[in-house]
Design a protein around this motif. Structure first.
Motif, PDB file in Angstrom:
ATOM      1  N   LEU A 145       0.825  -1.202   0.000  1.00 19.69           N
ATOM      2  CA  LEU A 145       0.000   0.000   0.000  1.00 19.69           C
ATOM      3  C   LEU A 145       0.863   1.258   0.000  1.00 19.69           C
ATOM      4  O   LEU A 145       0.568   2.228  -0.692  1.00 19.69           O
ATOM      5  CB  LEU A 145      -0.933  -0.006   1.211  1.00 19.69           C
ATOM      6  N   ALA A 147       2.355   1.622  -3.426  1.00 15.37           N
ATOM      7  CA  ALA A 147       1.328   2.011  -4.396  1.00 15.37           C
ATOM      8  C   ALA A 147       1.009   3.496  -4.288  1.00 15.37           C
ATOM      9  O   ALA A 147       0.838   4.180  -5.309  1.00 15.37           O
ATOM     10  CB  ALA A 147       0.068   1.173  -4.185  1.00 15.37           C
ATOM     11  N   ARG A 148       0.934   4.003  -3.078  1.00 16.39           N
ATOM     12  CA  ARG A 148       0.674   5.436  -2.900  1.00 16.39           C
ATOM     13  C   ARG A 148       1.842   6.255  -3.452  1.00 16.39           C
ATOM     14  O   ARG A 148       1.640   7.277  -4.107  1.00 16.39           O
ATOM     15  CB  ARG A 148       0.436   5.755  -1.424  1.00 16.39           C
ATOM     16  N   ILE A 204      -6.251   4.552  -3.996  1.00 11.57           N
ATOM     17  CA  ILE A 204      -6.598   3.269  -3.382  1.00 11.57           C
ATOM     18  C   ILE A 204      -7.946   3.383  -2.683  1.00 11.57           C
ATOM     19  O   ILE A 204      -8.165   4.294  -1.883  1.00 11.57           O
ATOM     20  CB  ILE A 204      -5.535   2.825  -2.357  1.00 11.57           C
ATOM     21  N   TYR A 251      -4.443   4.654   4.437  1.00 10.37           N
ATOM     22  CA  TYR A 251      -3.974   4.286   3.103  1.00 10.37           C
ATOM     23  C   TYR A 251      -5.064   4.394   2.042  1.00 10.37           C
ATOM     24  O   TYR A 251      -4.765   4.311   0.845  1.00 10.37           O
ATOM     25  CB  TYR A 251      -3.442   2.850   3.117  1.00 10.37           C
ATOM     26  N   PHE A 252      -6.323   4.579   2.456  1.00 14.39           N
ATOM     27  CA  PHE A 252      -7.436   4.535   1.514  1.00 14.39           C
ATOM     28  C   PHE A 252      -7.997   5.925   1.237  1.00 14.39           C
ATOM     29  O   PHE A 252      -8.328   6.665   2.161  1.00 14.39           O
ATOM     30  CB  PHE A 252      -8.536   3.611   2.042  1.00 14.39           C
ATOM     31  N   CYS A 305      -9.431   0.711 -13.228  1.00 12.45           N
ATOM     32  CA  CYS A 305      -9.416   0.167 -11.866  1.00 12.45           C
ATOM     33  C   CYS A 305      -9.024  -1.309 -11.849  1.00 12.45           C
ATOM     34  O   CYS A 305      -9.358  -2.062 -12.759  1.00 12.45           O
ATOM     35  CB  CYS A 305     -10.793   0.303 -11.215  1.00 12.45           C
TER      36      CYS A 305
END
Length: 229
Positions: A87, A90-91, A97, A120-121, A154
């Motif tokens: 995560l 990915a960020r 996310i 993280y979202f 996505c």
């Protein structure tokens, strides 16, 4: 969330099995979840009774199951191996996310707030945010709308057959997380991983290039897994 962020399916199954024992039912919870995992608990419960059960009663049974699950899982809450580094990477790589789950807000918080994962979202969508849960596409399309990302851009991480079908209905590609199912159980994911130690954002971009469009949902597969009890 379940089976993707955390490997909790055995505890979910045990909670269902204890509920079934209390209700005098002989349904095998593990086999049931292998087919219906990802659906709201009340919808899963509808399938185990020979005669219709009032919605109020189903909600009471679902609450009982949730209590059993939380009791069983209370000291076991931990993220899937490699999840946090993935995560974070990915960020840093610029991905948005989102979390899409059939769980209620309090259940979502029970996991992601306890594990400090909410940060993280960019978007969180749960049972309370959509009219229809999986196997319908609503959860995933709602996440995409909140992220302001077209569905075709996505990728959905899914551990359940019906969840994979929901992603394809939304026009999204899938990475399957084989935490409780085998690779052969899925229709056409870009990749199958056991956990997030097996994937990087760079590899994810390569997978997206190798499968430029989402597969069409397999209605027969979804119907078979939904109905065959």
């Amino acid at each position: 969330m379940d089976g993707v962020l955390i490997d909790n399916t055995p505890y979910q199954a045990r909670a269902f099995q204890l509920l079934f024992r209390d209700l005098g039912l002989t349904t095998n919870a593990r086999r049931l979840l292998a087919r219906l995992n990802g659906m709201p608990a009340t919808n899963i419960l509808k399938t185990v009774f020979r005669n219709p059960v009032p919605e109020k009663q189903l909600k009471e049974y679902a609450s009982q199951r949730e209590f059993l699950y939380r009791t069983l899982y209370w000291t076991k809450r931990r993220e899937m191996p490699g999840l946090r580094p993935f995560l974070e990477a990915a960020r840093q790589a610029g991905f948005k996310i989102g979390l899409g789950t059939g769980s209620a807000p309090e259940t979502i918080g029970y996991i992601i707030d306890h594990l400090d994962l909410r940060r993280y979202f960019d978007a969180v969508v749960g049972k309370a945010d959509v009219e229809r849960g999986k196997p319908h596409a609503d959860t995933f399309t709602a996440v995409a709308a909140k992220l302001r990302v077209p569905p075709e851009q996505c990728v959905v991480f899914e551990d359940a057959v019906l969840g994979e079908q929901a992603a394809y209905k939304a026009g999204m590609r899938v990475v399957a997380v084989a935490s409780s199912l085998k690779a052969k159980d899925f229709q056409a994911p870009m990749a199958v991983i056991k956990d997030f130690t097996e994937l990087t954002p760079e590899r994810l971009l390569e997978l997206l290039q190798s499968q430029p469009t989402a597969p069409k949902p397999d209605k027969q597969r979804a119907q078979r897994n939904y109905m065959k009890l």
